[in-house]
Design a protein around this motif. Structure first.
Motif, PDB file in Angstrom:
ATOM      1  N   GLN A  79      54.089  34.764  31.859  1.00 46.89           N
ATOM      2  CA  GLN A  79      52.912  34.040  32.342  1.00 46.89           C
ATOM      3  C   GLN A  79      52.458  32.996  31.327  1.00 46.89           C
ATOM      4  OE1 GLN A  79      50.332  37.358  33.265  1.00 46.89           O
ATOM      5  NE2 GLN A  79      50.506  36.970  35.454  1.00 46.89           N
ATOM      6  N   THR A 132      38.260  40.632  29.154  1.00 43.47           N
ATOM      7  CA  THR A 132      38.877  41.033  30.418  1.00 43.47           C
ATOM      8  C   THR A 132      37.964  41.980  31.189  1.00 43.47           C
ATOM      9  OG1 THR A 132      40.989  40.901  29.276  1.00 43.47           O
ATOM     10  CG2 THR A 132      40.999  41.955  31.424  1.00 43.47           C
ATOM     11  N   LEU A 141      36.819  37.535  39.041  1.00 47.98           N
ATOM     12  CA  LEU A 141      38.274  37.383  39.036  1.00 47.98           C
ATOM     13  C   LEU A 141      38.739  36.256  39.941  1.00 47.98           C
ATOM     14  CD1 LEU A 141      39.617  41.044  38.944  1.00 47.98           C
ATOM     15  CD2 LEU A 141      39.274  39.442  37.092  1.00 47.98           C
ATOM     16  N   ALA A 142      37.956  35.952  40.967  1.00 48.78           N
ATOM     17  CA  ALA A 142      38.391  34.925  41.912  1.00 48.78           C
ATOM     18  C   ALA A 142      37.891  33.540  41.522  1.00 48.78           C
ATOM     19  CB  ALA A 142      37.921  35.287  43.319  1.00 48.78           C
ATOM     20  N   PRO A 147      41.568  32.086  35.446  1.00 53.04           N
ATOM     21  CA  PRO A 147      42.921  32.009  34.881  1.00 53.04           C
ATOM     22  C   PRO A 147      42.936  31.293  33.535  1.00 53.04           C
ATOM     23  CG  PRO A 147      42.906  31.267  37.171  1.00 53.04           C
ATOM     24  CD  PRO A 147      41.486  31.487  36.791  1.00 53.04           C
ATOM     25  N   LEU A 150      41.599  33.745  30.816  1.00 56.88           N
ATOM     26  CA  LEU A 150      42.609  34.753  30.491  1.00 56.88           C
ATOM     27  C   LEU A 150      43.753  34.135  29.703  1.00 56.88           C
ATOM     28  CD1 LEU A 150      42.539  36.665  33.867  1.00 56.88           C
ATOM     29  CD2 LEU A 150      41.913  37.600  31.648  1.00 56.88           C
ATOM     30  N   SER A 492      49.799  26.266  45.292  1.00 57.23           N
ATOM     31  CA  SER A 492      51.220  26.440  45.562  1.00 57.23           C
ATOM     32  C   SER A 492      51.411  26.862  46.995  1.00 57.23           C
ATOM     33  CB  SER A 492      51.826  27.491  44.633  1.00 57.23           C
ATOM     34  OG  SER A 492      50.979  28.616  44.576  1.00 57.23           O
TER      35      SER A 492
ATOM     36  N   ARG B   6      47.474  31.392  48.653  1.00 58.45           N
ATOM     37  CA  ARG B   6      47.731  30.727  47.381  1.00 58.45           C
ATOM     38  C   ARG B   6      47.905  31.771  46.303  1.00 58.45           C
ATOM     39  NH1 ARG B   6      42.891  26.906  47.153  1.00 58.45           N
ATOM     40  NH2 ARG B   6      42.684  27.983  45.185  1.00 58.45           N
ATOM     41  N   ILE B   7      48.890  31.580  45.462  1.00 57.70           N
ATOM     42  CA  ILE B   7      49.144  32.551  44.391  1.00 57.70           C
ATOM     43  C   ILE B   7      48.711  31.957  43.069  1.00 57.70           C
ATOM     44  CG2 ILE B   7      50.902  33.927  43.240  1.00 57.70           C
ATOM     45  CD1 ILE B   7      52.521  33.813  45.759  1.00 57.70           C
ATOM     46  N   GLN B   8      47.970  32.742  42.325  1.00 54.01           N
ATOM     47  CA  GLN B   8      47.489  32.273  41.031  1.00 54.01           C
ATOM     48  C   GLN B   8      47.741  33.364  40.002  1.00 54.01           C
ATOM     49  OE1 GLN B   8      45.362  29.355  39.940  1.00 54.01           O
ATOM     50  NE2 GLN B   8      46.162  30.319  38.088  1.00 54.01           N
ATOM     51  N   GLU B   9      48.476  33.033  38.960  1.00 55.72           N
ATOM     52  CA  GLU B   9      48.726  34.023  37.911  1.00 55.72           C
ATOM     53  C   GLU B   9      47.463  34.189  37.070  1.00 55.72           C
ATOM     54  OE1 GLU B   9      51.440  35.795  37.251  1.00 55.72           O
ATOM     55  OE2 GLU B   9      52.562  34.971  38.937  1.00 55.72           O
ATOM     56  N   LEU B  10      47.114  35.421  36.773  1.00 57.09           N
ATOM     57  CA  LEU B  10      46.025  35.695  35.838  1.00 57.09           C
ATOM     58  C   LEU B  10      46.662  36.316  34.596  1.00 57.09           C
ATOM     59  CD1 LEU B  10      43.324  37.286  38.181  1.00 57.09           C
ATOM     60  CD2 LEU B  10      43.580  34.910  37.538  1.00 57.09           C
ATOM     61  N   LEU B  13      46.467  39.990  33.179  1.00 54.88           N
ATOM     62  CA  LEU B  13      45.695  40.842  34.067  1.00 54.88           C
ATOM     63  C   LEU B  13      46.466  41.136  35.349  1.00 54.88           C
ATOM     64  CD1 LEU B  13      41.922  40.616  34.201  1.00 54.88           C
ATOM     65  CD2 LEU B  13      43.130  41.271  36.236  1.00 54.88           C
ATOM     66  N   GLY B  14      47.053  40.128  35.919  1.00 51.62           N
ATOM     67  CA  GLY B  14      47.810  40.347  37.140  1.00 51.62           C
ATOM     68  C   GLY B  14      47.997  39.063  37.915  1.00 51.62           C
ATOM     69  N   THR B  15      47.985  39.194  39.218  1.00 51.86           N
ATOM     70  CA  THR B  15      48.205  38.034  40.078  1.00 51.86           C
ATOM     71  C   THR B  15      47.132  38.004  41.140  1.00 51.86           C
ATOM     72  OG1 THR B  15      50.559  38.378  39.769  1.00 51.86           O
ATOM     73  CG2 THR B  15      49.915  36.819  41.453  1.00 51.86           C
ATOM     74  N   ARG B  16      46.649  36.806  41.430  1.00 50.45           N
ATOM     75  CA  ARG B  16      45.617  36.685  42.455  1.00 50.45           C
ATOM     76  C   ARG B  16      46.188  36.014  43.686  1.00 50.45           C
ATOM     77  NH1 ARG B  16      41.014  33.272  40.425  1.00 50.45           N
ATOM     78  NH2 ARG B  16      41.709  31.520  41.663  1.00 50.45           N
ATOM     79  N   SER B  30      40.093  37.114  48.577  1.00 50.87           N
ATOM     80  CA  SER B  30      40.983  37.031  47.418  1.00 50.87           C
ATOM     81  C   SER B  30      41.341  38.440  46.989  1.00 50.87           C
ATOM     82  CB  SER B  30      40.295  36.317  46.247  1.00 50.87           C
ATOM     83  OG  SER B  30      40.244  34.947  46.473  1.00 50.87           O
ATOM     84  N   VAL B  32      43.198  40.550  43.915  1.00 51.26           N
ATOM     85  CA  VAL B  32      43.817  40.542  42.602  1.00 51.26           C
ATOM     86  C   VAL B  32      44.597  41.843  42.452  1.00 51.26           C
ATOM     87  CG1 VAL B  32      43.428  40.530  40.124  1.00 51.26           C
ATOM     88  CG2 VAL B  32      42.030  39.102  41.615  1.00 51.26           C
ATOM     89  N   HIS B  40      41.817  44.485  43.334  1.00 57.05           N
ATOM     90  CA  HIS B  40      40.429  44.052  43.468  1.00 57.05           C
ATOM     91  C   HIS B  40      40.360  43.160  44.690  1.00 57.05           C
ATOM     92  CE1 HIS B  40      39.596  45.279  39.255  1.00 57.05           C
ATOM     93  NE2 HIS B  40      40.879  45.015  39.139  1.00 57.05           N
TER      94      HIS B  40
END
Lengths: 492, 76
Positions: A79, A132, A141-142, A147, A150, A492, B6-10, B13-16, B30, B32, B40
Motif C-alpha cells: 500500500q 488509527t 474512516l469514510a 487515506p 493513514l 477507480s 470505488r475502492i480506496q486503500e487505507l 488499516l484495510g480497504t474501503r 461505505s 471498510v 465497518h
C-alpha cells in the motif's frame, strides 16, 4: 529463584484497570500503562509494587521487541509503495516540520546534543496506534482525508526505523566524528542487509518458520525475533530496529497471517509491561522541573501539526475540514516517544529527558482526542487562501472547496453536446450543464427550460459542471457554492 | 470491481469500498474491510457529511448479514 510475582501481578492489573477507565472516556491506553508504573513505582509515595524496577527489565525489553516486531509484521509495504508521490511529499513535510521543530526545541533546552536528538524524535514521531484508533472511534474512516492521514502515519513508522538507525550510533558515545560516522555507516549498512533479507530471503526464512502446529511456529518465530534483536544490539544498531526489520521479513513469508495472530496477544501484554517499566523509572519529583518545557513542547506540537495539516490539505486539494482533521488527528504521541525515552535513559542521558517525555505523552494523550473530536472549530477559521494555490473566479464568486458533496462526483466527462429534453421538445438552449453524479447533460438556468436545475430537483444529485468551452467550474446546488475539483480524490 | 463501487486503500488499516446506491434520495454506503477481519459499515444520507449510522461487524457477523443481503441465506 525469587521473583516478585505479587508486585508484577498488581502492576499489570492496575495498568489494565486504569487503561480500561481511560478507554471509557475515549483516551488511549499507552499513557495509562505508563501512569500505573509511575504511581506504583519506587520514586512515588504510596504503595510500591516494585522496589527494584530493574527486575522488570528483561520482560520490558521483550515487550519492546515484540511491539516493534509486530509493527514490522503489519507494515503495509504494497500500500505504501503503491501510493503516489504526493503522499511522500506530505509525509516528508509532516516529518520534516515536526522533527526540525523538535530538534530546535531540544537544542534550545540546552540539555545537550544527544538529548536534543532524542527529544526531536519523541516530539516529532506520532503514535500510529493512537491515530488509527481515533479515526475508527470518531467514525471518520469514510472521510476523504483518512487515506492521507493513514498514509502519513505509516510512512512515519518507516521513518522511525531510519531515525533509530541514526540515533543508536549517536547515543553510543563515539569518541570522535570519524568513529561516529563509521557507526552510522554500520547501522545503515545493517539496515540495508536486513532490507535485502526481506526482499530476497523471505522464502528461506518462511521455510524455517513454517510448521503445521501454531505452537511450534510461535516458539521458533519468537526465538528468531529475539535473536535478531539481540544481534542488532550487539552490533550497535538498536534491538528495536532489528525487531522491526525481522517483522518486515516475516511479513513477506507464507506464515504472515498466522504470525500476526500469534504476535498480537504477546505484543499486548509485554508491550504494556514495557510501558509500565518505563513508568517505574520516572521520578515524580522531577516532573515539576520539566513542566514549562513540556507545555512549550505541547504548544509547539499543536502548531507544527496544524501547519503540516494545511500543507497536506493543499497538496491533496482537501477542504478546511480535511485540513483540520489531518492536523489534529496525528497529534497523539505514545509508543515511539516512550521507546526513545527508554533509549535515552539506557544511554545515561540527562535525567530530565525521561520525565519530560512522560509528561509530554500524558498531556497529549488527553489533549489529542479532545482536539481531534473538535476539529470542526479549527476548520471554521482556516482561511480559503491557505488551501488554494490556484484562485479562480467565476463572475464575482471565488471557487472554494467548502462543498461537502465532492464524493458524489462519479463522472466528469461526456461526449453529449445537446440537451436531450430540449431536443425532444423542439426547444433551444443557451449553455449546457452536466450532472457529475449520473452524467446527464441538460440546459442552464439562462435557458428557457432550465433542465439542469429540474434534474437536480428530481434526483438531488448536487453537483453540476459547465460544459462551456474554457469554463471549468462546478456548482453545488445543496451548498449553493462554486467548487473546485478535489485534487485528492482518486477514483477507480 | 463492479460499476459504482470505488475502492480506496487505507494504508495499514484495510480497504474501503464506497458503494454508490444510485438512489434518488442520495444515500451512500461505505464499507471498510480492515485487516483484522472487522467490517465497518458506514451509511450516509444526502443531508450532512457525518455518517447517519456506523456498524462494526466481526467477520462472522458480516458473513451473516452479507448472506441475507445477497439472498444466499436459507433457513432450515
Amino acid at each position: 529463584m525469587h521473583a516478585n510475582l505479587i508486585g508484577l501481578g498488581a502492576l499489570i492489573l492496575v495498568a489494565g484497570l486504569l487503561a480500561r477507565f481511560g478507554r471509557r472516556m475515549g483516551l488511549p491506553t499507552v499513557p495509562f500503562f505508563m501512569l500505573a508504573g509511575i504511581l506504583l513505582g519506587p520514586s512515588t509515595g504510596g504503595p510500591v509494587a516494585f522496589e527494584h524496577p530493574e527486575d522488570l527489565d528483561i520482560l520490558a525489553l521483550f515487550g519492546l521487541v515484540v511491539l516493534l516486531f509486530h509493527l514490522g509484521l503489519e507494515f503495509p509495504v504494497e500500500q505504501v509503495l503503491g501510493s503516489g508521490k504526493r503522499l511522500y511529499i506530505a509525509a516528508g513535510a509532516y516529518i520534516g516540520i515536526n522533527i526540525s521543530a523538535g530538534l530546535g526545541l531540544g537544542f534550545a533546552l540546552g540539555w545537550g546534543a544527544k538529548e536534543a536528538f532524542v527529544i526531536a524524535g519523541a516530539v516529532g514521531i506520532s503514535s500510529s496506534a493512537i491515530a488509527t484508533k481515533l479515526l475508527i472511534e470518531m467514525r471518520r474512516l469514510a472521510n476523504a482525508e483518512t487515506p492521507v492521514i493513514l498514509g502519513i502515519i505509516v510512512i512515519e513508522d518507516l521513518f522511525l526505523a531510519l531515525y533509530l538507525a541514526l540515533l543508536s550510533p549517536i547515543l553510543s558515545g563515539a569518541s570522535s566524528a570519524g568513529e561516529l560516522l563509521l557507526r552510522i555507516g554500520i547501522s545503515f549498512g545493517y539496515l540495508a542487509v536486513l532490507f535485502g533479507v526481506a526482499r530476497w530471503g523471505a522464502k528461506w526464512i518462511g521455510k524455517v518458520l513454517d510448521s503445521r502446529e501454531d505452537e511450534l511456529v510461535a516458539i521458533i518465530m519468537i526465538g528468531l525475533v529475539v535473536l535478531v534483536a539481540g544481534i542488532s544490539a550487539e552490533i550497535g544498531v538498536s534491538d528495536a530496529i532489528g525487531a522491526l526489520m525481522i517483522g518486515l521479513v516475516v511479513a513477506r513469508t507464507s506464515i504472515r497471517e498466522r504470525a500476526e495472530r500469534i504476535a498480537v496477544p504477546l505484543r499486548d501484554v509485554f508491550a504494556a509491561i514495557f510501558f509500565i517499566a518505563f513508568g517505574t523509572s520516572i521520578d515524580v519529583g522531577e516532573i515539576g522541573s520539566v513542566a514549562v518545557p513540556v507545555l512549550i513542547a505541547v504548544g509547539m506540537t499543536v502548531v507544527t501539526n496544524v501547519t503540516a495539516g494545511l500543507i497536506t490539505a493543499r497538496l491533496f486539494g482537501l477542504n478546511q475540514r480535511g485540513a483540520a482533521n489531518v492536523g489534529l488527528t496525528v497529534l497523539g504521541r505514545g509508543e515511539f516517544s516512550l521507546i526513545l525515552a527508554t533509549l535515552a535513559i539506557g544511554a545515561g542521558l540527562d535525567e530530565r529527558v525521561g520525565p519530560f517525555i512522560a509528561l509530554y505523552v500524558l498531556i497529549l494523550a488527553v489533549l489529542a482526542p479532545i482536539l481531534a473530536a473538535n476539529s470542526k472549530y479549527l476548520a471554521r477559521i482556516i482561511p480559503d487562501r491557505l488551501l488554494h494555490d490556484r484562485w479562480r473566479y467565476v463572475r464575482e464568486e471565488t471557487i472554494s472547496t467548502a462543498c461537502t458533496h465532492l464524493d458524489r462526483i462519479n463522472i466528469t466527462e461526456t461526449d453529449e453536446d445537446e440537451c436531450q429534453e430540449c431536443v425532444e421538445l423542439g426547444d433551444t438552449w443557451v449553455q449546457l450543464r452536466m450532472c457529475l453524479t449520473c452524467g446527464q447533460v441538460a440546459c442552464c438556468d439562462d435557458s428557457k427550460n432550465k433542465h439542469a436545475t429540474a434534474h437536480y430537483e428530481d434526483s438531488r444529485h448536487p453537483l453540476i459542471r459547465s460544459l462551456q468551452e474554457g469554463d471549468g467550474w462546478q456548482y453545488c446546488y445543496d451548498d449553493q457554492t462554486l467548487v473546485r475539483e478535489p485534487a485528492g480524490s482518486s477514483r477507480s | 470491481m463492479g460499476k459504482g463501487v470505488r475502492i480506496q486503500e487505507l494504508p495499514g488499516l484495510g480497504t474501503r469500498y464506497d458503494v454508490d446506491l444510485h438512489s434518488s434520495s442520495g444515500e451512500r454506503v461505505s464499507i471498510v474491510v480492515s485487516r483484522d477481519g472487522k467490517r465497518h459499515l458506514y451509511v450516509f444520507t444526502a443531508v450532512g457529511d457525518d455518517p447517519a449510522a456506523v456498524l462494526e461487524l466481526t467477520e462472522e457477523q458480516a458473513r451473516k448479514v452479507g448472506a441475507v443481503l445477497a439472498g444466499t441465506f436459507f433457513s432450515d
